[in-house]
Write an enzyme that holds these catalytic residues in place. Structure first.
Site, PDB file in Angstrom:
ATOM      1  CG  LEU A 129      -2.025   1.278   1.359  1.00 46.64           C
ATOM      2  CD1 LEU A 129      -2.944   1.241   0.302  1.00 46.64           C
ATOM      3  CD2 LEU A 129      -2.726   1.103   2.419  1.00 46.64           C
ATOM      4  CG  ASP A 130      -0.849   4.583  -0.201  1.00 45.23           C
ATOM      5  OD1 ASP A 130      -1.304   4.633  -1.047  1.00 45.23           O
ATOM      6  OD2 ASP A 130      -1.356   4.722   1.168  1.00 45.23           O
ATOM      7  CB  ALA A 131       5.021   0.959  -0.859  1.00 45.26           C
TER       8      ALA A 131
END
Lengths: 287, 287, 287, 287
Positions: free
Chosen positions: B229-231
């Site tokens: 996530l969001d990486a």
């Protein structure tokens, strides 16, 4: 600039605070040169900062403090206030290591009169920055930090700092983590510049971390030092655009230009009593 | 703009790559309209992007691909390349929830011709944005996401998306976390806009996190979607200054202006094949 | 947001103004939600803007106006003040030509509720933007501007605008120079967005001028319209970095992103009575 | 950084330029470390800058110049090229008056090794900045500028400058307008920092002009000096936000932070041969 008294005041918000303070000042004939107000909606805390033209008041700063204390006591059981006299000179102690850009920048501002303060001491854990400091007529203290137990070194730093009774202790890329007791003793007076856009990239080698994550902006953060590393109240931040062609070395070089500007801005605001800390956040009355 | 062939190419760096590619193009009479080069110093990987005026080449794009493939094979055992023909129209599918600012912004750019693409479908887990989508003559699909098992909903989204054979799948504040298999299937094609300056404030309610931490700048990040996530690889970021007077609501409102601009910028670069992903970082040949 | 009365007040500075206003409000039990002060050092003019929580006052807005008028009269022979009730809905008329990005942006903000206003009319000298306007349920008026005498067209525009009794008249890339009489009639209500960083590049084709001069940043300026072209009081400005690779077409495209944001910001401040005009300069109480 | 040869080359664009140069280098075994290309669409002029790892070439820089000259001659009748050897140390002469912030900043960068150059002389029309200059071990020359005829003073400056054979002549807030003959002699080597966002506010007291016009951003511009005042090719610009509360004095103080950064950036690019002047515009290959 003419002499001013700077009042900063905070208490739980209620009707009539501004009226009380303004009436108190008006009855003394005090001319408000600058005023700012803020209420924190989460906590209901009220903040104000006011600059009074000292020449318009018939009383001196001690008398002003006594009388304002009475106003404050009527406004709230627990309030938080200070009155600073711009005529009393501010003292700044600077802690450095080997990287000189923040030190150069502050000394340049002092030398040109932009920052009108005394710098009674610069303290370094390496001697590298002694010559430039001394060229500005400022005393440089070299306190070596041996590997292993650093408590002796920190005690020496503490004594040097506290002998100067500074209004601000600036960690200008000092690179040593202050022990919790010093953070406590210097709470609200010790400013650090961290070379990242906090809370990203806490701790060591933030530019390496930034490069590895592939961010497109790098940042710098000026904050008050607290016992938790890089987690104190943020005073100011700024960023600069980077791209895939920037190596870590490029980031280090380019980041310096924001580090020094952000630190100088935060230091100025601190010395002008423009920063009110509330929990872990700051109210910064910039103008 | 005249028709162009856009070559993107990457391989381990060595002497003679530029010469080989440039000589290949020159011998065909191909006029290079724009060219950019980069070598990643950490991995030794070479990247280039070149725009060729299609009218100057005596061969069509399929023939160009065949012949360029031979050049690429001579340059490296393992290379990574693509040739895009600007005459072949690009398709964009947009996934939304209730917040419309990014959708409005993209549709406005499409309507004005700034973004010269087809939008075969907008898919929402809420129906709120159907009217504005349909006002632009675009089909809106409402796929409800029931609490509990969402695999059926995601299967429906997958089918709708893949039926459109899109070059870009834009998560325009979609607010649902894509399952790992979809991240995998759409790798390098799915773009998300996250409303923080990553890696700060991953996950839910980043403006609340930012407010609580007391940052002085808020940000937005456009990145490729990956299973973590969001990486994913960051494409672009921007920030806007905030202060103590900004509530979370103010941050939400003010952040929208950077979210939509950053997303639009990232989408344009993606569609123009300006972004080369390498590990978890991007090379963005902006001009 | 709860209902508020917004007081804006200006008069020559002297001791006691803040005290008078604050005491007046405190005696009524009025809770000040937001307050800002400024004194112009050149002219000695004092400005304040205060937001009062309407629910805390025992009187209605008309009575507040009457009583505040008495306070104002005691404070200065000539003062300049207004009280705005956030419960009374604001009306915005938008003037456009062919370029839609500013219109799209405003309509998007209205549709999402970010900008809580009525748009009784959009007026265009070309019909291009009628469909998108009407898709938002807003009336579009096409007023052709023939070559030669434009006084008839301007009279038609004037009548349409004034029938709506707007609080703001937005020239959203209208591309027609308002005649002096209209500037006069709409003084302080007509906002223009100019696509340059004024005072650079006044008049036609500012991006062409910027490209020719080789500037490294392009800008946008939101200002009040006055009879002198592009010379009215500046409300807000912003810039974006450009480089040698940006053609005029690129600048036009990239500039739009700052034009629409700067215009939206200026319009919001105007509608919230945050802008006080003094001579040819503005005081903008942003928070 | 390892030793590099930096080739800058410009000629009318045509098919095969990149191929010729790249093939020439590849045949010598030269490793291109950094390369950038640009074609000006208005004039059809092609520009490139290439950094070659010197250790990969079997020939020295003089031989490289001879052989590259032959390539250049084959490519165009009239071309414009240079080969710079990063091993040959760069010399910078700095002209100052009383304001020290740009000088401090440059000297700080030199002292810290960020800017790896020699500063054989600092020349001031006032003696104020002699001590800080000399503290850095640099020779300061005071050349008084009497009212009236300044030709003698300028002749003295010219002699001092030219004795140093500088690669860059930096007007670091020099405050004297160079006579046309000196502009001519030093064309392409003299850099000025102007304290406004040019072309706004040419000439004297730009911050006063900015304050009077009520702009919301102030700027700084680094440009090459030409005979027409503040009208030379722009190298870099930046801005900082100001508000109604900023007096002229505040603008002067705050503007310094962008002046020094913009000047340092321009100087670095100049010394690394990243700036190609074409007419009155610059191509800046930043990476």
């Amino acid at each position: 600039m003419t002499r001013r008294y700077v009042i900063t005041f905070g208490c739980p918000d209620r009707v009539g605070i501004v009226a009380s303070i303004a009436t108190f000042l008006a009855e003394l004939g005090g001319m408000i040169v600058e005023a700012a107000y803020h209420t924190d909606q989460d906590t209901g805390w009220f903040f104000t900062r006011q600059e009074i033209d000292a020449a318009t008041l018939p009383i001196d700063v001690d008398e002003l403090r006594t009388r304002f204390g009475e106003v404050a006591a009527r406004l709230a059981e627990h309030s938080d206030w200070q009155i600073m006299d711009t005529a009393s000179r501010r003292r700044v102690v600077i802690l450095v290591s080997r990287e000189g850009h923040c030190l150069y920048d502050i000394l340049g501002r002092v030398a040109s009169g932009e920052l009108d303060v005394d710098v009674p001491a610069v303290i370094g854990n390496h001697p590298d920055l002694a010559p430039i400091t001394e060229a500005h007529g400022i005393r440089f203290h070299h306190v070596p930090f041996p590997p292993g137990d650093r408590s002796g070194a920190f005690a020496a730093v503490r004594d040097l700092v506290e002998a100067a009774e500074p209004h601000a202790i600036v960690l200008a890329r000092f690179m040593q983590i202050l022990p919790a007791q010093l953070c406590e003793r210097w709470a609200g007076r010790a400013l650090n510049i961290h070379h990242s856009f906090l809370p990203s990239f806490v701790g060591a080698k933030p530019y390496h971390q930034a490069h590895q994550r592939g961010v497109k902006l790098i940042g710098a953060t000026c904050h008050y030092v607290t016992a938790e590393l890089d987690a104190g109240p943020i005073i100011d931040q700024d960023v600069i655009r980077v791209g895939h062609a920037d190596s870590v070395t490029d980031m280090v070089r380019r980041g310096r230009d924001i580090e020094k500007v952000v630190l100088a801005r935060g230091l100025r605001w601190h010395l002008e009593n423009r920063i009110l800390v509330h929990g872990n956040r700051t109210v910064v009355f910039q103008y």
